[in-house]
Write a protein that holds these residues in place. Structure first.
Motif, PDB file in Angstrom:
ATOM      1  N   GLN A  76       0.866  -0.968   0.105  1.00 57.03           N
ATOM      2  CA  GLN A  76       0.019  -0.023  -0.073  1.00 57.03           C
ATOM      3  C   GLN A  76       0.871   1.195  -0.013  1.00 57.03           C
ATOM      4  O   GLN A  76       1.954   1.365   0.941  1.00 57.03           O
ATOM      5  N   VAL A  77       0.899   2.011  -1.104  1.00 57.18           N
ATOM      6  CA  VAL A  77       1.871   3.252  -1.226  1.00 57.18           C
ATOM      7  C   VAL A  77       1.067   4.308  -0.933  1.00 57.18           C
ATOM      8  O   VAL A  77       0.135   4.808  -1.850  1.00 57.18           O
ATOM      9  N   GLY A  78       1.443   5.289  -0.117  1.00 53.95           N
ATOM     10  CA  GLY A  78       1.024   6.458   0.346  1.00 53.95           C
ATOM     11  C   GLY A  78       1.793   7.509  -0.581  1.00 53.95           C
ATOM     12  O   GLY A  78       3.140   7.474  -0.336  1.00 53.95           O
ATOM     13  N   LEU A  79       1.087   8.792  -0.776  1.00 56.66           N
ATOM     14  CA  LEU A  79       1.891   9.642  -1.731  1.00 56.66           C
ATOM     15  C   LEU A  79       1.319  10.924  -1.115  1.00 56.66           C
ATOM     16  O   LEU A  79       0.095  11.212  -0.962  1.00 56.66           O
ATOM     17  N   ARG A  80       2.151  11.979  -0.980  1.00 56.07           N
ATOM     18  CA  ARG A  80       1.781  13.177  -0.651  1.00 56.07           C
ATOM     19  C   ARG A  80       3.056  14.390  -1.295  1.00 56.07           C
ATOM     20  O   ARG A  80       4.217  13.749  -1.588  1.00 56.07           O
ATOM     21  N   ALA A  81       2.547  15.439  -1.380  1.00 59.03           N
ATOM     22  CA  ALA A  81       3.935  16.530  -1.832  1.00 59.03           C
ATOM     23  C   ALA A  81       4.102  17.133  -0.548  1.00 59.03           C
ATOM     24  O   ALA A  81       3.646  17.673   0.406  1.00 59.03           O
TER      25      ALA A  81
END
Length: 138
Positions: A76-81
């Protein structure tokens, strides 16, 4: 999934991702980061990877490994800037084992957006900037 990331994507591991030591090779983590970031840009921020005037080039990346993962599990890959500059974005990525939620790796990835033809930095297009700013987590 956790609210510390604004976007989540499930990435299954492949048989070929395992190395001789029986776990996913470290190079796969970079492939996952690059793929999740660019898929999000195409799907949500209007990046045209084939004909757009602006493209993103990776200028720096890093990864801190926390735990092994192996096929047939998934991430499960979480992405944020993180930081959003005039022509650059620092992406922050968390990878968690799907079967138990254990953190597998944390990565960062810096894109500089450039003119496709001249390969010189270019200001983020307004619609893309707005979409990316929606991934900033306070």
């Amino acid at each position: 999934m956790s609210a510390e990331y604004a976007h989540w994507q499930r990435v299954p591991m492949r048989w070929s991702d395992n190395d001789i030591y029986g776990h996913v090779n470290n190079t796969v983590h970079y492939l996952v980061m690059d793929s999740v970031i660019n898929a999000w840009l195409v799907d949500h921020a209007g990046l045209d990877i084939h004909e757009g005037e602006v493209i993103g080039l990776c200028v720096r990346s890093g990864c801190e490994y926390r735990a092994p993962v192996s096929f047939p599990d998934a991430l499960q890959v979480g992405l944020r800037a993180g930081r959003v500059g005039t022509s650059s974005v620092t992406w922050e990525v968390g990878m968690f084992r799907d079967s138990d939620g254990e953190p597998v790796a944390y990565g960062d990835f810096v894109h500089v957006f450039v003119d496709r033809a001249k390969r010189r930095p270019r200001e983020l297009p307004a619609a893309m900037r707005t979409a990316i700013e929606g991934l900033v987590v306070q």
